[in-house]
Design an enzyme around this catalytic site. Sequence first.
Site, PDB file in Angstrom:
ATOM      1  N   GLU A 440       0.863  -1.216   0.060  1.00 52.91           N
ATOM      2  CA  GLU A 440      -0.163   0.212  -0.157  1.00 52.91           C
ATOM      3  C   GLU A 440       0.366   1.089   0.159  1.00 52.91           C
ATOM      4  OE1 GLU A 440      -2.891   0.130  -0.601  1.00 52.91           O
ATOM      5  OE2 GLU A 440      -2.854  -2.640  -0.439  1.00 52.91           O
ATOM      6  N   GLY A 441       2.085   0.712  -0.982  1.00 54.44           N
ATOM      7  CA  GLY A 441       3.578   2.026  -0.812  1.00 54.44           C
ATOM      8  C   GLY A 441       4.145   2.005  -0.113  1.00 54.44           C
TER       9      GLY A 441
END
Length: 594
Positions: A440-441
């Site tokens: 998620e980054g």
Amino acid sequence: MAEFKAPLRDMRFVLTELFDYNDINQLPGCEDFTPDVVDAVLEEAAKVCEEVLFPINRSGDEEGCHWDDSVVTTPKGFKEAYKTFAEGGWTGIACDPAYGGQGAPKTLNALVEEMICSSNLSFGMYPGLSYGAYAALHSHASDELKDIYLPKIVEGTWSGTMCLTEPHCGTDLGIIRTKAEPRDDGSYAITGTKIFISAGEHDLTENIIHLVLAKLPDAPKGTKGISLFVVPKFMVNEDGSLGDRNSVKCGSIEHKMGIKASATCVMNFDGAIGWLVGEPHQGMPAMFTMMNQERLSVGIQGLGIGEAAYQGAAAYARDRLQGRALTGPKSPNKEADSLLVHPDVRRMLLTQRAYNEGTRAMGIWVARALDTMKHHNDAKAREEADEFVQLMTPIVKALFTDWGFETANLGVQVFGGHGYIREWGMEQYVRDARIAQIYEGTNGIQALDLVGRKMGAKAGRYLRRFFHPVQEYIETHVSDEGLGDFVQPLAKAFMRLQQATAEIAQRGMKNPDEAGAAATEYLRLFGLVAVGFMWVRMAEIALKKQDDDSDGFYKAKLVTARFYMERIMPQSGALFSSIMAGSKTMMAMDEDAF
């Protein structure tokens, strides 16, 4: 052996003593979730996590998922656990009642999520991804698509995924190659390969609904040319029954260091039929609804792992007899004292505790803002809450997962040699926690988001949503003699944060590398202050209630708060020095010298 007991006492403290839960209960749509209902939900969630999910955590890690000719089978016990989980309504606890959900506020759901992550992170990935897909469809899909997919996702019969990453690109989604060709009936043929797709294929639900980023034939270059499509594993007939298998298959699953019971898939779309979600070329805003939801949830994953690691380490330290106290034997009738007599063991346990209880409080602070953003009648209140959430999302994701990994490592260290042995369960927490810093980054991307987007957004208005309440609290309590030991360290760290913010903004305008070089340290400094603010407020409550402390809860809260201020908050000085050093040394090395 590892153990887990839901930390309900501290959860109740955060919900009703640190914050006023009645503020949330009075919001439109949250009236049914009274304090008594919330307490009952937490009790039931604890039972499910302790009795159903936690017992299959280690066995699921040992067995992992199985892939055979595109079919994925989850470990023994997972199907039965998921059936119990779904039948209990947990897949739809925070979903819209219009689609069969219970409509629970995020303030409550965040605590349920924490318990799930503590007890079995791999299991939690499956309903967690489904909720992200639900959120994106609920916000951006047509009513027709919502009616087809949301009720089944909410009841847990179908699950969801997010399909972004491709073999040649990770964060840089502007260069994806997956294509979407229009068909005569208004649908699209989706062709491409996606990798690292959590819960992309499994045997827990009868259908899997993929949200896929792809490009239309006339798409502009870069992220402005990305569209979002819903692609079911099985087609859905007009009467809602399942039809033919769609042209999407799992090419393989990854063999990972952690979360082994969560299927991480390579998904091949070979002309799979899908439908556009939202407007053409507007896939990124739609997907960010899901990604931001997932980033907050991933932060909670770090907290959940940290809590489980602390509980295991504390129990071991109480029981393990090893050496004698430096000041003389504390248990002279035994062959050795417990590990708890040793200062360094206490340092590790208190660090774990300070991280966990501090981030739990901060997480609920952000969750309350999410509820305000969603439910409040006043448009200004909703806007201010949204700005606060936008600012804090990268901090929650990065800080909570960094500390979760550190806490898991400290747990192994408390166990000594036994921490390295699988049977004790501690080393699994380290392996499971490590991924949360990446997906998620990555946390470096979160830091860049903070300094590159959030710090200067709306002429610094996002920052004011945090800076103003902290400044007001410090000014109000700076002369409070009883709180001096807590307010003064917060004030010093807050001053450093303000100075660092101004310096990065000024330097970054002249040279973007300056902001990039400071980003990670700046996010950590921001997080230290934010959690410090929570600890001062918790200490204020504990000081008032310490005379009525039958179970020692408030005394422990005060000790941990002092530890945070004396042993953790001073890191702000070193972080400030690193930030002020600038980018010159960091960028001086020639590329070919690495």
